[in-house]
Design an enzyme around this catalytic site. Structure first.
Site: not given
Ligand SMILES: *[C@@H]1O[C@H](CO)[C@@H](O)[C@H](O)[C@H]1NC(C)=O
Ligand SMILES: *[C@@H]1O[C@H](CO)[C@@H](O)[C@H](O)[C@H]1NC(C)=O
Ligand SMILES: *[C@@H]1O[C@H](CO)[C@@H](O)[C@H](O)[C@H]1NC(C)=O
Ligand SMILES: *[C@@H]1O[C@H](CO)[C@@H](O)[C@H](O)[C@H]1NC(C)=O
Ligand SMILES: *[C@@H]1O[C@H](CO)[C@@H](O)[C@H](O)[C@H]1NC(C)=O
Ligand SMILES: *[C@@H]1O[C@H](CO)[C@@H](O)[C@H](O)[C@H]1NC(C)=O
Length: 929
Positions: A703-704, A706, A709, A711, A725, A838
C-alpha cells in the site's frame, strides 16, 4: 483557397494526414485507457500525447494491413496503477494485451470479451479483483490467459473449456473457489495448467488426463480431495507437477519415473499420500526437486536416487520412512545437491562417513528426529556451503569434530538431545555467521569456549542440560545480538555473574538456573531492557535484590528461588505490571510481603521457605505483621510512636530520594515520563507470521513505498487488518530508524498517534536481516488521499466504505483538532519533546471512524520522528540505539516452548522455500510466456 489549405495542412503534424484517413476509435480507446491510470512513476503515459501518432506510443504496436489499428498493447512492469478502462474493448484488432507486473485494480472489464482476435491476455501480478469477465470464452483465439497473482474471486467459468486454442491457463494466486471445471479437459492444446494458491475444492477432474500436451501442472495449495486421476501419470510430457498443500490421498504409481521421463519438479508434499517412494523415479533423469514431506509414505528411501545427476532438493521429512542412512552414499554422486530433508522418519543406524563426500553445494541438511546414531563424521567440514544443519533429537554419540569450524557459512546449528560429549571445539568461534546454536540435553563438559564470543551474529544460544563447568565467559555475555534465548541452565557453572550481562540489551529470556553461580546480581542487569523471563533459580546467588531489576518493566517471569538472597522483598516488584510469575521461595527474605501487583495473585507468587516473612494477602497464609496483642499498653504505644516516626522519616527520606531520582530520570531519560511503556513492551511477531499475513509480501498487498521501506496490508491470526512496514535495510540509516522508531513511537501513547502493534526483527531464510514494524491498519488511508483525491478514486472509496465522497468542513475541523492534539502531546507532554519533523497530509492517517492519527507511513523517512536533538539528550540510550542491533526474533518466537522451536524453524524454511519455488516458477511463467 488552395494555398490556404496547403498552409493549414503543413501546420499539422505528419501523423495527422494518416490518422485523418483512418479510424480514430483506437486512438480514443488508448486515451481513455491512459486517463484511467493514476500512477505512472516512469511517466510512460506522459509520452502518449498529441505530438505523436498513437502507433508510435510506447507499448503500442499497430497493424500493417490495417493502418492505425492497434494489435499489441504491451506495458509490462511499468509501475502503472489505476483502473483498466472498459474502452480497451474497442481495440478490436488487438492480438496481444500484456499489463503484467503493474498495480491495476478494480475489475477486469467485461468488454475484454469483445476482443475476438486476442491471442495473449496477460494481466498477472496486478491487483485485479472481483470475478472474471463472464464471456471471456468469446475470445476464441486466446492462446495465453494469464491472470496469476491477482485478487480474483468467484469460480473458474465452465465455458473456459471452449477456448480450444488455449496453451496456458494461469489463475494461480487468486481467491478463486469452486471446483476445477471438467470442461478444462477439452483444452486440447493446453501445456500449462496453473490454478494453485486458491481455494479450489473437489477432486482433480478425470478429464484432465485427456490433455496429452500437458507439461506444467500446478494445483497446489488448494483444498482438493480424492486421488490424482491415474491416467495423469501417463501424460509423458509433464515436467512440473505441483499438488502440495491439498488433501489428496492414494499412492504414487510405481512406474511414474518411466511414464513421466521429463519430470523436473515433483512436489506432492503436505497431502495424505501413502505407499512407498517409487524407485523408478531414478529413471526420470532430469529430476531436480523431489518434495514429498508431510505425508504418510512408508518403506525405504530408494537407494538409486544418486543416479539423478541434476537432483537439487530431496525433501522426505515428516513421513514414516524406515531405512538406514546408506542412501547418503548414493547421493554423493549428485553434484548439484542443495537440500536433504529426512527429519521425522525412522532412519536408524550410524551416520555414514560418506556424509563428508556429499557435494559441497549442499546448503541444508535436516536429519533431526530420525533415530540416527554413531558419531558426527569429521568429513562434515568439507560441506562448506552448509547453512542449516539440524541433527537434534537423535542418538548421536562421541565428540563434535573440530572440523565443524570449517563450515563458514553455517547460520543454524542444532545438536540438542543427543548423547554427544566432550568439549565444544573452540573452532566453533570460526562460525562467524552463526545465528542459532542449540546443543542442549547432551553430555558436553569442560568450559564454554571463549571463542564463542566471535560469533557476533548469534541470536540464540542454548547450552542447557549439559555438564559445562568453569565460569561464564565474559566474551559470550558480551554478544549483544543474542536476543531470543540465552540459556545455560542445568550445568555446573561456577563463579559470579559478570557485569557484562548488561550487554544483552536485546535479550528476552535469560536462564541461568541450576548451576553453582554465586555473588550478587550485577546492577548492569538494568540494561537488559527487553528481558521478559529471568531465572536464577537454584544457585548460590547472594545479597539483596538490586533496585536495578525494577527498571526491567517488561519482566513477566522472575525466578530467584533457592539462592541466598536476603533483605526485604523490594517494593518495586509490585510495580512491574507485566509480572505474571514470581518465585522468591527458599531464600532468606524477611519483612512484609507487598499486597499490590503480582502479589495480589496467590497462584503467581511463591514465597515459602523464607522464614521471616509476614503480611501479604490472606491466601499466602503468612503470619500477620501486626505486633503481638499480649504486650502491655505502654510498650504498644511506644512501638506505635516509634513505628510512626520511623515510617514518617522513611517516607520523607523516600520522598527525597524519589525526587532526586525523578529529576535525574527526567533529565536523562529519552522516554516520556507521563507514560509507562518502553519499547520492550512492544510484542514481537515472527517473520513467518508476517509472511503469511501479507501473502508473502505480495505486491498486491503493497500500500505504499518509500525510501526506507515498503508498507503492506496484512491480516494477522488475531484478526483484523494491520499495516506492515518492511524496512529496506540496504538503505543507509534504515536500521537506525527502526531502532529510533521503536524507541520513540514505541514509548509514547496517544489516541491521535499511530500505534506500533508489533515489531519483527529477524532474519529471512537467506540469512538477511529483516526488520518490520506493525501498525494498526487505517481503513481510510491518508489525509492526502482525501484532500487530493481524483474523482474516480473518490467514487471507489465511496463504494467501498460507504463514506461521503468529500471531507465536510466539520470533518476537516475534527481532523485538524486531532492533529493538533497529537502535536501538542509530542511537544508539551513528552519529555524530552519530540519533533515530528515531517508533518504532512500523507503522514496523517484516518481510522475507520475518520479520526486523524499522526504517523509516518511508508513515504516518509522514519527517523525524522526522533530528532537527533532528542537522541542527544540521552547519550546512553542513543548509543544503544545506534548500535543498530535491537535484536532479532526468529519465526518461531511466540509460538510456544522451545521444544517445538526446531520443527517450526524447519517448517518455516520449507514453507518459505516451497513458496518461493512456486512463485519463482509463476513469475517466470508470467514473464516469459
Ligand atoms: C471505426 O471502426 C469500428 C469497427 O472497427 C466501427 O464500429 C466504427 O464505426 C468506426 N469509426 C469510424 C469513425 O469510422
Ligand atoms: C509528448 O511525447 C513526446 C514523445 O512522444 C515527448 O518527447 C514529449 O516530451 C511529450 N510531451 C509532454 C508534454 O509530455
Ligand atoms: C513487452 O514489453 C517488454 C518490456 O517493455 C518486453 O521485454 C517484451 O519483449 C514485450 N513483449 C512483447 C510480446 O512485445
Ligand atoms: C468504446 O467502448 C465504450 C465502453 O465499452 C463504449 O461505451 C463506446 O461506445 C465504445 N466506442 C466506440 C467508438 O466503439
Ligand atoms: C579457525 O580459524 C583459525 C584462524 O583463522 C584457523 O587457524 C583454523 O584452522 C580454523 N579452524 C577450522 C576448523 O577451520
Ligand atoms: C494468577 O496467576 C496464575 C498463574 O500465573 C494465572 O493463571 C491467573 O490467571 C492469575 N490470575 C489473575 C486474576 O491474574
Amino acid at each position: 483557397m488552395a494555398i490556404m489549405f496547403l498552409f493549414f495542412y503543413a501546420q499539422l503534424p505528419l501523423w495527422t494526414s494518416q490518422a485523418m484517413q483512418t479510424n480514430q476509435t483506437d486512438r480514443l480507446a488508448l486515451i481513455y485507457f491512459r486517463d484511467r491510470v493514476d500512477e505512472d512513476p516512469f511517466g510512460v503515459l506522459n509520452l502518449w500525447n498529441d505530438s505523436s501518432h498513437h502507433c508510435k506510443w510506447q507499448g503500442v504496436a499497430c497493424s500493417r494491413r490495417h493502418p492505425g489499428r492497434v494489435v499489441s498493447l504491451n506495458l509490462t512492469s511499468k509501475g502503472l496503477g489505476g483502473l483498466l478502462s472498459p474502452h480497451v474493448g474497442n481495440l478490436s484488432f488487438l492480438i496481444i494485451l500484456r499489463l503484467q507486473n503493474n498495480s491495476f485494480r478494480g475489475e477486469i472489464p467485461q468488454s475484454i470479451s469483445h476482443l475476438f482476435r486476442l491471442r495473449s491476455l496477460v494481466l498477472s501480478n496486478n491487483s485485479f479483483g472481483g470475478e472474471m469477465p463472464t464471456n471471456l470464452s468469446q475470445c476464441s483465439n486466446l492462446e495465453i490467459l494469464n491472470l496469476i497473482d491477482n485478487q480474483l474471486v468467484g469460480k473458474i467459468p465452465d465455458d473456459f473449456g471452449s477456448l480450444s486454442k488455449l496453451r496456458l491457463l494461469g489463475l494461480t494466486e487468486n481467491s478463486l473457489a469452486g471446483s476445477i471445471p471438467r470442461s478444462i479437459g477439452n483444452l486440447s492444446q493446453l501445456y500449462t495448467l496453473s490454478v494453485g494458491l486458491n481455494g479450489l475444492q473437489g477432486e482433480i477432474p478425470e478429464t484432465l488426463s485427456k490433455l496429452r500436451g500437458l507439461g506444467f501442472v500446478q494445483v497446489g495449495f488448494n483444498q482438493l480431495t480424492g486421488e490424482i486421476p491415474p491416467a495423469l501419470f501417463n501424460i509423458s510430457g509433464i515436467s512440473y507437477f505441483f499438488t502440495s498443500g491439498n488433501q489428496l490421498r492414494g499412492s504414487i504409481p510405481p512406474y511414474i519415473g518411466d511414464t513421466l521421463p521429463f519430470l523436473t519438479s515433483l512436489d506432492f508434499s503436505s497431502n495424505l499420500f501413502t505407499g512407498v517412494i517409487p524407485p523408478s523415479l531414478s529413471n526420470a533423469s532430469n529430476l531436480q526437486h523431489i518434495i514429498f514431506h508431510n505425508n504418510s509414505f512408508h518403506g525405504p528411501i530408494p537407494a538409486n536416487l544418486g543416479r539423478l545427476k541434476a537432483l537439487e532438493v530431496m525433501y522426505f521429512s515428516y513421513n514414516q520412512l524406515r531405512d538406514d542412512y546408506s542412501f547418503i552414499t548414493s547421493l554423493t554422486n549428485c553434484s548439484r545437491l542443495e537440500t536433504i530433508g529426512v527429519n521425522h522418519n525412522f532412519l536408524e543406524g550410524p551416520l555414514p562417513d560418506s556424509l563428508g563426500n556429499l557435494s559441497n553445494s549442499v546448503r541444508v541438511i535436516d536429519m533431526s528426529n530420525t533415530h540416527v546414531g554413531g558419531t558426527i563424521p569429521p568429513g562434515i567440514g568439507n560441506l562448506f556451503s552448509l547453512s542449516f544443519l539440524d541433527l537434534s533429537n537423535n542418538s548421536l554419540v562421541g565428540r563434535v569434530p573440530p572440523s565443524i569450524g570449517a563450515l563458514h557459512n553455517l547460520h543454524e546449528l542444532y545438536l540438542s538431545r543427543n548423547m554427544l560429549m566432550g568439549e565444544i571445539p573452540s573452532s566453533i568461534g570460526n562460525l562467524t555467521l552463526l545465528n542459532r546454536l542449540h546443543v542442549s540435553f547432551n553430555d558436553f563438559y569442560g568450559e564454554i569456549p571463549q571463542s564463542l564470543g566471535n560469533c557476533r551474529q548469534l541470536i540464540e544460544l542454548d547450552l542447557r542440560n549439559n555438564n559445562f563447568s568453569g565460569s561464564i565467559p565474559k566474551e559470550v555475555l558480551s554478544l549483544s545480538t543474542i536476543s531470543i534465548i540465552f540459556s545455560l541452565a542445568h550445568n555446573k557453572l561456577s563463579g559470579s555473574l559478570p557485569s557484562q550481562v548488561g550487554s544483552l540489551a536485546n535479550l528476552i529470556e535469560l536462564d541461568l538456573s541450576y548451576n553453582k553461580l554465586m555473588g550478587p546480581i550485577p546492577n548492569s542487569i538494568s540494561n537488559c531492557l527487553l528481558l521478559e523471563r529471568l531465572s536464577l533459580a537454584v544457585n548460590s546467588f547472594q545479597g539483596e535484590i538490586p533496585p536495578a531489576l525494577g527498571t526491567l518493566r517488561g519482566l513477566q517471569e522472575l525466578d530467584v528461588s533457592h539462592n541466598d538472597f536476603f533483605g526485604k522483598i523490594p517494593s518495586f516488584l509490585d510495580q512491574l505490571t507485566d509480572l505474571k510469575y514470581l518465585n522468591l521461595s527458599l531464600n532468606k527474605f524477611e519483612g512484609e510481603v507487598p499486597k499490590q501487583g503480582v502479589f495480589l495473585n496467590a497462584t503467581a507468587v511463591f514465597v515459602f521457605g523464607n522464614g521471616n516473612l509476614c503480611g501479604g494477602i490472606a491466601k499466602l497464609n503468612l503470619p500477620s505483621c501486626k505486633s503481638n496483642t499480649s504486650q502491655p499498653f505502654w510498650i504498644k504505644k511506644a512501638r506505635v510512636i516509634a513505628t510512626v516516626t520511623a515510617i514518617l522519616s522513611y517516607f520523607i527520606l523516600c520522598l527525597c530520594l524519589f525526587i532526586i531520582w525523578y529529576r535525574r530520570k527526567m533529565s536523562k531519560n529519552n522516554i516520556p515520563s507521563s507514560e509507562l511503556p518502553f519499547e520492550h513492551q512492544l510484542s514481537w511477531i515472527s517473520y513467518e507470521e508476517l509472511f503469511r499475513a501479507t501473502n508473502g509480501f505480495s505486491e498486491n498487498n503493497m500500500i505504499g513505498k518509500g525510501r526506507y521501506g515498503t508498507v503492506y496490508k496484512g491480516t494477522t491470526q488475531v484478526g483484523g487488518w494491520v499495516a506492515v512496514k518492511v524496512l529496506n535495510l540496504s538503505h543507509r540509516g534504515a536500521s537506525k530508524s527502526f531502532v529510533s522508531e521503536c524507541r520513540t513511537i514505541g514509548a509514547i501513547r496517544h489516541r491521535n498517534l499511530m500505534k506500533i502493534l508489533n515489531v519483527c526483527s529477524s532474519v529471512d531464510y537467506h540469512g538477511n536481516d529483516f526488520k518490520a514494524l506493525l501498525y494498526e491498519y487505517m481503513a481510510n488511508g491518508s489525509l492526502e488521499n482525501w484532500i487530493h483525491q481524483r474523482n474516480e478514486e473518490n467514487v471507489e472509496h465511496g463504494h467501498e466504505h460507504g463514506k461521503p465522497k468529500h471531507l465536510g468542513l466539520m470533518q476537516r475541523l475534527d481532523i485538524a483538532i486531532d492533529i493538533a492534539s497529537a502535536i501538542a502531546y509530542l511537544h508539551e507532554d513528552c519529555s524530552p519533546k519530540i519533533v515530528h519533523g515531517d508533518l504532512k497530509p500523507s503522514n496523517v492517517l484516518l481510522d475507520n471512524e475518520m479520526k486523524g492519527r499522526v504517523g509516518d507511513f511508508g513515504l516518509a523517512k522514519i527517523n525524522s520522528i526522533a530528532t537527533t536533538k532528542a537522541m542527544d539528550i540521552d547519550n546512553h540510550s542513543s548509543s544503544m540505539a545506534m548500535r543498530g542491533s535491537v535484536g532479532y526474533v526468529p519465526p518461531e518466537y511466540g509460538m510456544g516452548n522451545m521444544a517445538s522451536t526446531q520443527g517450526d524453524v524447519y517448517s518455516y524454511g520449507i514453507l518459505y522455500w516451497k513458496y518461493s519455488l512456486v512463485r519463482d516458477l509463476q513469475k517466470r511463467l508470467s514473464r516469459t510466456i
